[in-house]
Design a protein around this motif. Structure first.
Motif, PDB file in Angstrom:
ATOM      1  N   PRO A 149       0.817  -1.211   0.000  1.00  0.00           N
ATOM      2  CA  PRO A 149       0.000   0.000   0.000  1.00  0.00           C
ATOM      3  C   PRO A 149       0.854   1.267   0.000  1.00  0.00           C
ATOM      4  O   PRO A 149       0.447   2.290  -0.562  1.00  0.00           O
ATOM      5  CB  PRO A 149      -0.845  -0.117   1.271  1.00  0.00           C
ATOM      6  N   GLU A 150       2.039   1.195   0.568  1.00  0.00           N
ATOM      7  CA  GLU A 150       2.936   2.355   0.579  1.00  0.00           C
ATOM      8  C   GLU A 150       3.383   2.713  -0.832  1.00  0.00           C
ATOM      9  O   GLU A 150       3.411   3.892  -1.203  1.00  0.00           O
ATOM     10  CB  GLU A 150       4.158   2.090   1.474  1.00  0.00           C
ATOM     11  N   ASP A 151       3.721   1.680  -1.626  1.00  0.00           N
ATOM     12  CA  ASP A 151       4.116   1.943  -3.014  1.00  0.00           C
ATOM     13  C   ASP A 151       2.947   2.503  -3.812  1.00  0.00           C
ATOM     14  O   ASP A 151       3.120   3.436  -4.599  1.00  0.00           O
ATOM     15  CB  ASP A 151       4.651   0.666  -3.684  1.00  0.00           C
ATOM     16  N   LEU A 152       1.755   1.949  -3.614  1.00  0.00           N
ATOM     17  CA  LEU A 152       0.588   2.460  -4.323  1.00  0.00           C
ATOM     18  C   LEU A 152       0.341   3.925  -3.972  1.00  0.00           C
ATOM     19  O   LEU A 152       0.135   4.758  -4.864  1.00  0.00           O
ATOM     20  CB  LEU A 152      -0.653   1.621  -4.004  1.00  0.00           C
ATOM     21  N   ALA A 153       0.396   4.241  -2.684  1.00  0.00           N
ATOM     22  CA  ALA A 153       0.165   5.624  -2.243  1.00  0.00           C
ATOM     23  C   ALA A 153       1.217   6.567  -2.829  1.00  0.00           C
ATOM     24  O   ALA A 153       0.893   7.661  -3.296  1.00  0.00           O
ATOM     25  CB  ALA A 153       0.157   5.701  -0.722  1.00  0.00           C
ATOM     26  N   ARG A 154       2.469   6.123  -2.839  1.00  0.00           N
ATOM     27  CA  ARG A 154       3.547   6.969  -3.356  1.00  0.00           C
ATOM     28  C   ARG A 154       3.403   7.202  -4.855  1.00  0.00           C
ATOM     29  O   ARG A 154       3.527   8.330  -5.340  1.00  0.00           O
ATOM     30  CB  ARG A 154       4.899   6.326  -3.041  1.00  0.00           C
ATOM     31  N   LEU A 155       3.109   6.156  -5.603  1.00  0.00           N
ATOM     32  CA  LEU A 155       3.026   6.274  -7.063  1.00  0.00           C
ATOM     33  C   LEU A 155       1.805   7.060  -7.540  1.00  0.00           C
ATOM     34  O   LEU A 155       1.817   7.608  -8.640  1.00  0.00           O
ATOM     35  CB  LEU A 155       3.026   4.886  -7.709  1.00  0.00           C
ATOM     36  N   THR A 156       0.756   7.107  -6.726  1.00  0.00           N
ATOM     37  CA  THR A 156      -0.458   7.834  -7.117  1.00  0.00           C
ATOM     38  C   THR A 156      -0.595   9.153  -6.367  1.00  0.00           C
ATOM     39  O   THR A 156      -1.589   9.857  -6.552  1.00  0.00           O
ATOM     40  CB  THR A 156      -1.717   6.982  -6.852  1.00  0.00           C
ATOM     41  N   ASP A 157       0.389   9.481  -5.517  1.00  0.00           N
ATOM     42  CA  ASP A 157       0.308  10.669  -4.653  1.00  0.00           C
ATOM     43  C   ASP A 157      -0.979  10.658  -3.830  1.00  0.00           C
ATOM     44  O   ASP A 157      -1.636  11.671  -3.653  1.00  0.00           O
ATOM     45  CB  ASP A 157       0.393  11.974  -5.461  1.00  0.00           C
ATOM     46  N   ALA A 158      -1.363   9.462  -3.381  1.00  0.00           N
ATOM     47  CA  ALA A 158      -2.631   9.303  -2.685  1.00  0.00           C
ATOM     48  C   ALA A 158      -2.613   9.861  -1.258  1.00  0.00           C
ATOM     49  O   ALA A 158      -1.601   9.792  -0.572  1.00  0.00           O
ATOM     50  CB  ALA A 158      -3.018   7.826  -2.626  1.00  0.00           C
ATOM     51  N   VAL A 159      -3.744  10.350  -0.861  1.00  0.00           N
ATOM     52  CA  VAL A 159      -4.018  10.709   0.523  1.00  0.00           C
ATOM     53  C   VAL A 159      -4.578   9.461   1.167  1.00  0.00           C
ATOM     54  O   VAL A 159      -5.415   8.775   0.577  1.00  0.00           O
ATOM     55  CB  VAL A 159      -5.084  11.832   0.574  1.00  0.00           C
ATOM     56  N   LEU A 160      -4.131   9.120   2.369  1.00  0.00           N
ATOM     57  CA  LEU A 160      -4.718   8.008   3.114  1.00  0.00           C
ATOM     58  C   LEU A 160      -5.792   8.558   4.030  1.00  0.00           C
ATOM     59  O   LEU A 160      -5.530   9.485   4.799  1.00  0.00           O
ATOM     60  CB  LEU A 160      -3.652   7.278   3.942  1.00  0.00           C
ATOM     61  N   ALA A 161      -7.000   8.014   3.921  1.00  0.00           N
ATOM     62  CA  ALA A 161      -8.113   8.504   4.733  1.00  0.00           C
ATOM     63  C   ALA A 161      -9.161   7.384   4.835  1.00  0.00           C
ATOM     64  O   ALA A 161      -9.263   6.543   3.941  1.00  0.00           O
ATOM     65  CB  ALA A 161      -8.737   9.744   4.112  1.00  0.00           C
TER      66      ALA A 161
END
Length: 166
Positions: A149-161
């Motif tokens: 999930p960390e790689d996904l968040a980093r590659l998509t510039d995602a906000v975790l919420a």
């Protein structure tokens, strides 16, 4: 029509091409898609033998006029109010499916948060961080990609919420 890269011609999708280019560790899971199955995400979880809380669906919503991607567990649904709040918006509604397909470059049931035609604001449900790896669409029905999930968040510039609900 856009010219396909050599990797795409060999069976890759924009999502897997993006992951390879980023040097991220991932695993591709392919399965035979059944068009009569009522849920793309639940079908993927069943076919891969993975808990539905580790398989995430990619949904496109309209938040105050801006298309926004939400990545939530297939076992639940998207909380539109929470999504709007996560990106500083007031109101969210599901996007028109045809617009979502045109904007992302993927078909419904195969929309990946990765390798989209147009990069959209992305929110990853915070439950993803409880898992070492999660699965998301790899860009077509019957194809999933497993990554951290960390790689996904980093590659998509995602906000975790917390945007998913059971």
């Amino acid at each position: 029509m856009a010219k396909k890269s050599k990797k795409q011609q060999q069976g890759g999708t924009p999502a897997t091409v993006a992951l390879t280019a980023a040097g991220v560790a991932f695993t591709v899971h392919a399965y035979d898609h059944d068009p009569s199955h009522p849920s793309y995400g639940e079908e993927a979880a069943e076919a891969m033998g993975v808990s539905p809380d580790r398989v995430f669906k990619t949904l496109v919503a309209d938040v105050d006029g801006t298309l926004t991607v939400a990545v939530v567990p297939v076992a639940g649904s998207l909380d539109l109010k929470a999504l709007a709040s996560a990106v500083g918006g007031k109101r969210a509604a599901m996007a028109d499916p045809a617009l979502a397909e045109r904007t992302t470059g993927y078909v419904r049931g195969g929309i990946s948060p990765l390798g989209q035609r147009k990069r959209l604001p992305t929110v990853l449900d915070s439950s993803a961080s409880a898992h070492g790896t999660i699965c998301v669409s790899a860009g077509r029905r019957g194809l999933e990609v497993e990554l951290s999930p960390e790689d996904l968040a980093r590659l998509t510039d995602a906000v975790l919420a917390p945007v998913g609900r059971a």
